[in-house]
Write a protein that holds these residues in place. Structure first.
Motif, short mmCIF file in Angstrom:
data_model
loop_
_atom_site.label_atom_id
_atom_site.label_comp_id
_atom_site.label_asym_id
_atom_site.label_seq_id
_atom_site.Cartn_x
_atom_site.Cartn_y
_atom_site.Cartn_z
N MET A 125 106.47 156.11 61.01
CA MET A 125 105.20 156.33 61.72
C MET A 125 104.41 157.47 61.08
SD MET A 125 103.50 155.10 64.20
CE MET A 125 102.08 155.49 65.20
N ARG A 126 105.13 158.47 60.62
CA ARG A 126 104.46 159.61 59.99
C ARG A 126 103.79 159.20 58.69
NH1 ARG A 126 108.15 164.74 59.19
NH2 ARG A 126 109.29 163.19 57.94
N ARG A 127 104.44 158.31 57.94
CA ARG A 127 103.85 157.85 56.68
C ARG A 127 102.64 156.97 56.95
NH1 ARG A 127 109.15 155.76 53.46
NH2 ARG A 127 109.40 154.66 55.45
N LEU A 128 102.74 156.16 58.01
CA LEU A 128 101.60 155.33 58.37
C LEU A 128 100.39 156.19 58.72
CD1 LEU A 128 101.75 152.16 60.59
CD2 LEU A 128 100.03 153.89 61.05
N TRP A 129 100.63 157.24 59.50
CA TRP A 129 99.54 158.13 59.87
C TRP A 129 98.98 158.87 58.66
CZ3 TRP A 129 95.80 158.86 62.95
CH2 TRP A 129 95.17 160.10 63.05
N ALA A 130 99.83 159.17 57.67
CA ALA A 130 99.36 159.84 56.46
C ALA A 130 98.37 158.94 55.71
CB ALA A 130 100.55 160.20 55.57
N VAL A 131 98.67 157.65 55.64
CA VAL A 131 97.75 156.70 55.00
C VAL A 131 96.45 156.62 55.78
CG1 VAL A 131 97.40 154.29 54.35
CG2 VAL A 131 99.63 155.34 54.02
N CYS A 132 96.57 156.57 57.10
CA CYS A 132 95.39 156.51 57.96
C CYS A 132 94.51 157.74 57.78
CB CYS A 132 95.83 156.37 59.42
SG CYS A 132 94.49 156.48 60.61
N ARG A 133 95.12 158.90 57.74
CA ARG A 133 94.36 160.15 57.58
C ARG A 133 93.65 160.18 56.24
NH1 ARG A 133 97.87 165.41 58.20
NH2 ARG A 133 98.84 164.41 56.39
N LYS A 134 94.33 159.71 55.19
CA LYS A 134 93.71 159.66 53.86
C LYS A 134 92.49 158.74 53.88
CE LYS A 134 94.52 157.85 49.21
NZ LYS A 134 93.58 156.71 49.40
N GLU A 135 92.60 157.59 54.55
CA GLU A 135 91.48 156.66 54.62
C GLU A 135 90.30 157.26 55.37
OE1 GLU A 135 91.00 153.84 53.06
OE2 GLU A 135 92.91 154.24 52.07
N LEU A 136 90.60 157.98 56.45
CA LEU A 136 89.53 158.60 57.22
C LEU A 136 88.80 159.65 56.39
CD1 LEU A 136 91.22 159.02 60.72
CD2 LEU A 136 89.37 157.45 60.12
N LEU A 137 89.56 160.45 55.66
CA LEU A 137 88.94 161.48 54.82
C LEU A 137 88.08 160.86 53.72
CD1 LEU A 137 91.93 163.99 54.43
CD2 LEU A 137 89.87 164.28 55.82
N CYS A 138 88.58 159.79 53.12
CA CYS A 138 87.81 159.10 52.07
C CYS A 138 86.56 158.45 52.65
CB CYS A 138 88.67 158.05 51.38
SG CYS A 138 90.03 158.72 50.39
N THR A 139 86.68 157.92 53.85
CA THR A 139 85.55 157.26 54.49
C THR A 139 84.44 158.26 54.80
OG1 THR A 139 86.95 155.55 55.47
CG2 THR A 139 84.80 155.94 56.50
N PHE A 140 84.81 159.39 55.39
CA PHE A 140 83.81 160.38 55.76
C PHE A 140 83.22 161.09 54.56
CE2 PHE A 140 86.33 160.70 59.91
CZ PHE A 140 85.55 159.72 60.50
N ALA A 141 83.89 160.98 53.41
CA ALA A 141 83.35 161.56 52.19
C ALA A 141 82.44 160.60 51.44
CB ALA A 141 84.49 162.00 51.26
N SER A 142 82.38 159.36 51.93
CA SER A 142 81.57 158.34 51.26
C SER A 142 80.22 158.18 51.96
CB SER A 142 82.32 157.01 51.27
OG SER A 142 81.50 155.95 50.83
N PRO A 143 79.15 158.04 51.20
CA PRO A 143 77.83 157.82 51.82
C PRO A 143 77.70 156.47 52.51
CG PRO A 143 77.70 157.60 49.43
CD PRO A 143 79.06 158.12 49.73
N VAL A 144 78.59 155.54 52.17
CA VAL A 144 78.53 154.20 52.77
C VAL A 144 78.71 154.29 54.28
CG1 VAL A 144 79.63 151.93 52.90
CG2 VAL A 144 79.33 153.06 50.68
N PHE A 145 79.63 155.15 54.73
CA PHE A 145 79.87 155.28 56.16
C PHE A 145 78.62 155.74 56.89
CE2 PHE A 145 80.77 158.32 59.62
CZ PHE A 145 81.33 157.45 60.54
N TYR A 146 77.92 156.71 56.34
CA TYR A 146 76.75 157.25 57.02
C TYR A 146 75.58 156.24 56.99
CZ TYR A 146 79.55 161.43 56.65
OH TYR A 146 80.58 162.33 56.75
N ILE A 147 75.50 155.46 55.94
CA ILE A 147 74.48 154.41 55.89
C ILE A 147 74.76 153.35 56.94
CG2 ILE A 147 73.50 152.56 54.48
CD1 ILE A 147 74.00 154.33 52.02
N VAL A 148 76.03 152.91 57.00
CA VAL A 148 76.42 151.91 57.99
C VAL A 148 76.23 152.43 59.40
CG1 VAL A 148 78.36 150.58 58.92
CG2 VAL A 148 78.04 150.74 56.45
N ALA A 149 76.59 153.71 59.63
CA ALA A 149 76.44 154.30 60.96
C ALA A 149 74.97 154.38 61.35
CB ALA A 149 77.07 155.70 60.96
N ALA A 150 74.12 154.77 60.42
CA ALA A 150 72.69 154.89 60.71
C ALA A 150 72.09 153.52 61.03
CB ALA A 150 71.97 155.53 59.53
#
Length: 235
Positions: free
Chosen positions: A1-26
């Motif tokens: 479970m800890r490794r699964l959450w580590a992958v999830c956290r990495k994806e969230l950090l990459c997502t919030f660092a990408s301009p695509v997320f903010y464009i989609v959100a807007a």
């Protein structure tokens, strides 16, 4: 479970660092606001059912954009081989990435909650259809995200991943359109496979366990297909 959450956290950090997320959100916020204002003001009633229907169509476009980079970018950057040789199991890797995409999508939905809350200033909206409508959007979006993740596992081109993910989601959305032409048991099967038809119940305020199980089953099927796709590419 800890490794699964580590992958999830990495994806969230990459997502919030990408301009695509903010464009989609807007775009998501703007369209939700436009649909909400036009439909509610035109009818002079809180017909949120039609707002949810319009937003469900928007999901066809936004979901593949949230998942296009999950595996396609890993191949493009050359980090896919590292993932395949890591101590993670394929199921942990896939579920971690899907969880990250699902949390991102949940944040997008949460940003739109202030629109229905505005109705409290003008009356007493029926919270039943509102809650089931949001639940339906999340479950439909989850199935589309799983389909988009599967599409991303098939290619190293993010644009191609978007096109494939959109095609799968669109097919699930309009498959019932062919039911009248086919007819018989096959037509009934196509009608039952339509995710838009299932969403109709959520939008009307009807919470049917069959509809919930259907959306979760689609998510499970595409998750399984993603694992098999990665396993095939690994060997």
């Amino acid at each position: 479970m800890r490794r699964l959450w580590a992958v999830c956290r990495k994806e969230l950090l990459c997502t919030f660092a990408s301009p695509v997320f903010y464009i989609v959100a807007a775009v998501n916020l703007i369209l939700f606001g436009v649909f909400f204002y036009v439909i509610v003001s035109a009818s002079r009633e809180a017909h949120l059912r039609y707002v949810f229907h319009n937003i469900s169509v928007v999901l066809l476009f936004t979901s593949p954009m949230l998942t296009m980079r999950l595996f396609a970018e890993e191949r493009k950057l050359g980090t896919f081989e590292l993932l395949m040789t890591s101590p993670l199991t394929l199921l942990e890797l896939v579920l971690g990435k899907l969880l990250g995409a699902a949390l991102t999508f949940a944040i997008l939905l949460a940003l739109t909650v202030d629109f229905p809350i505005l109705l409290l200033s003008f009356g007493r909206p029926d919270w039943g259809p509102l809650l089931t409508g949001y639940l339906g959007l999340f479950l439909m979006g989850l199935a589309f995200l799983a389909a988009g993740m599967f599409a991303s596992s098939l290619t190293d081109n993010q644009v191609v991943a978007v096109v494939i993910g959109f095609g799968i989601a669109l097919l699930l959305f309009i498959i019932s359109w062919f039911s009248p032409q086919v007819g018989g048991p096959v037509g009934d099967f196509l009608e039952g496979m339509s995710i838009s038809g299932r969403f109709e119940n959520f939008a009307r305020g009807v919470l049917d366990t069959g509809d919930v199980i259907f959306c979760l089953s689609l998510t499970g099927i595409f998750t399984f297909l993603t694992v098999r796709s990665l396993d095939w590419r690994r060997w």
